[in-house]
Design a protein around this motif. Structure first.
Motif: not given
Length: 456
Positions: A82-92
């Motif tokens: 929770k609170g991390t941003k690994w999911h940003w890679w999803s868009f790429f």
């Protein structure tokens, strides 16, 4: 959590995963890069790097997919702290799959055109220069190229619309079986040609002086790059197939099986191409034109060349379409996870229309938009650069760090998932190696890709 389709068998999982990995990188790039950088000596380096880097990354991507039961569009959301941003890679990752299909369907379309030309006898009695002119005429015709690209798009999504078991798995099983049969027939024909023995020796007997001739570092980079990219890791393609399987088998063994089949196809492709080139005194390291210009010239010198050429490009169609179907399934799954209210058939219809439109620039970049130059190349080359030199290596590094670091999914969670079930276990001692060495190797590939692109 919504119900998720699954593969009907372990064999289906291995074949569709390998089918996604098996593509033009195996049957187009591997033969000419092997021919250029030392034959058997290059192959030994390639196999070593495949074992050291490719298989660990594939195992991690499979694990993320199976643990999350989601595509790349939602897998990081499910597993990240929770609170991390690994999911940003999803868009790429989603963008990478779409961009890959934006140019890959164009090349797949060329395979359909060449197959038709051989069946129709269009290459009969053509010389090398005339074959080159025929290729330029084909790519310069926006109507024919667009129709061929459209065929690849429609066929790919039509298979996906039938579902995972009845469509993707069933069709890929048949295509992979036919692909292997075609490879065997073509390889036997190639190695029995007069003069093929020299090619076999070059391809199968290591001569390490070839490495020094081409530059040790350069050959190592090329082998590492080929071993890495051949498995198509980094964009969630393996994760999606991992999400469709149960936990009966551990994932290291499954990764080895997929990599072995992928490598088998690559090695057989070289066995088809290199002895034939030697038999007719043609340079096997002639680069990308090898498939569309050099080999047709070779076929025309063979007895029954029209038949063997048609057979070869049918083989190329199966190799290309196995990747097209695999990546399209990933795209469909991504958007199904994002928009669960839409049915698979509606999603495939939208995907067919959308991808056809998005693929037009790559087609038109050879004719109506040929004046458009991006980073020194045409539109197709630019799209290839975005995927191969950026999204694939960066995405692979993301998966490795996500599985290794405490602020990611973490090593313990990865090990628990990867080693669940029967089969080979991922070694616990490899944590330091995967945390440090593998990411460094990926960064080297990323940086060298830029150097090669902009410094020649």
């Amino acid at each position: 959590m919504q119900n998720r389709e699954t593969f009907g068998s372990r064999l289906g999982f291995i074949l569709i995963s390998a089918g996604c990995a098996i593509g033009l990188g195996n049957v187009w790039r591997f033969p000419y890069i092997t021919g250029k950088y030392g034959g058997a000596a290059f192959i030994l380096l390639y196999l070593a790097f495949l074992l050291l880097f490719g298989i660990p990354v594939m195992t991690m991507e499979f694990s993320v997919g199976r643990a999350s039961r989601r595509s790349i569009s939602r897998s990081f959301h499910e597993l990240e702290p929770k609170g991390t941003k690994w999911h940003w890679w999803s868009f790429f990752g989603i963008a990478g799959n779409i961009i890959l299909m934006m140019f890959y369907t164009t090349i797949a379309g060329w395979m359909f055109i060449y197959f038709y030309k051989y069946v129709a006898g269009s290459f009969s009695s053509m010389r090398a220069a005339e074959v080159g002119q025929a290729f330029e005429k084909m790519t310069g015709d926006p109507v024919v190229s667009t129709i061929a690209m459209g065929i690849a798009v429609v066929l790919g999504f039509a298979v996906c619309s039938l579902g995972v078991k009845e469509g993707v798995e069933a069709v890929n099983k048949k295509m992979m079986a036919l692909l292997i049969v075609l490879m065997a027939v073509l390889a036997i024909r190639s190695i029995t040609l007069d003069g093929a023995q020299a090619g076999l020796q070059y391809y199968l007997i290591p001569d390490f002086s070839k490495i020094t001739e081409n530059g040790v570092w350069n050959v190592m980079y090329q082998a590492m790059s080929q071993a890495f990219f051949t498995l198509s890791v980094g964009m969630g393609g393996m994760a999606i197939f991992g999400s469709y399987i149960g936990r009966e088998r551990s994932l290291l063994g499954e990764s080895i099986n997929v990599a072995a089949l992928d490598t088998f196809v690559a090695l057989c492709s070289g066995l088809i191409v290199i002895p034939a080139c030697f038999a007719f005194d043609v340079d096997p390291g002639s680069g990308p034109p090898l498939i569309f210009i050099t080999l047709p010239s070779v076929f025309e010198q063979m007895p029954g060349g029209r038949f063997w050429g048609a057979l070869f490009f049918l083989f190329m169609i199966f190799a290309a379409m196995s990747t097209v179907i695999g990546v399209m399934e990933n795209i469909i799954s991504c958007f199904t996870d994002l928009f669960p209210s839409l049915s698979r058939k509606k999603m495939c219809l939208i995907g067919t229309i959308g991808l056809f439109i998005l693929s037009l620039p790559a087609v038109l970049g050879f004719n109506l938009w040929s004046d458009v130059q991006l980073l020194g190349g045409n539109i197709l080359d630019f799209e290839d650069f975005l995927v191969s030199n950026n999204i694939l290596p960066i995405g692979s590094c993301i998966y490795v760090l996500f599985c290794c670091l405490k602020n990611g999914w973490g090593w313990k969670n990865f090990m628990a998932e990867a080693n669940s079930g029967k089969g080979r276990k991922f070694p616990n001692w490899a944590r330091g190696y995967c945390t440090v060495v593998v990411p460094i190797a990926i960064v080297v590939i990323l940086v060298m890709g830029y150097i090669t692109k902009f410094a020649g």
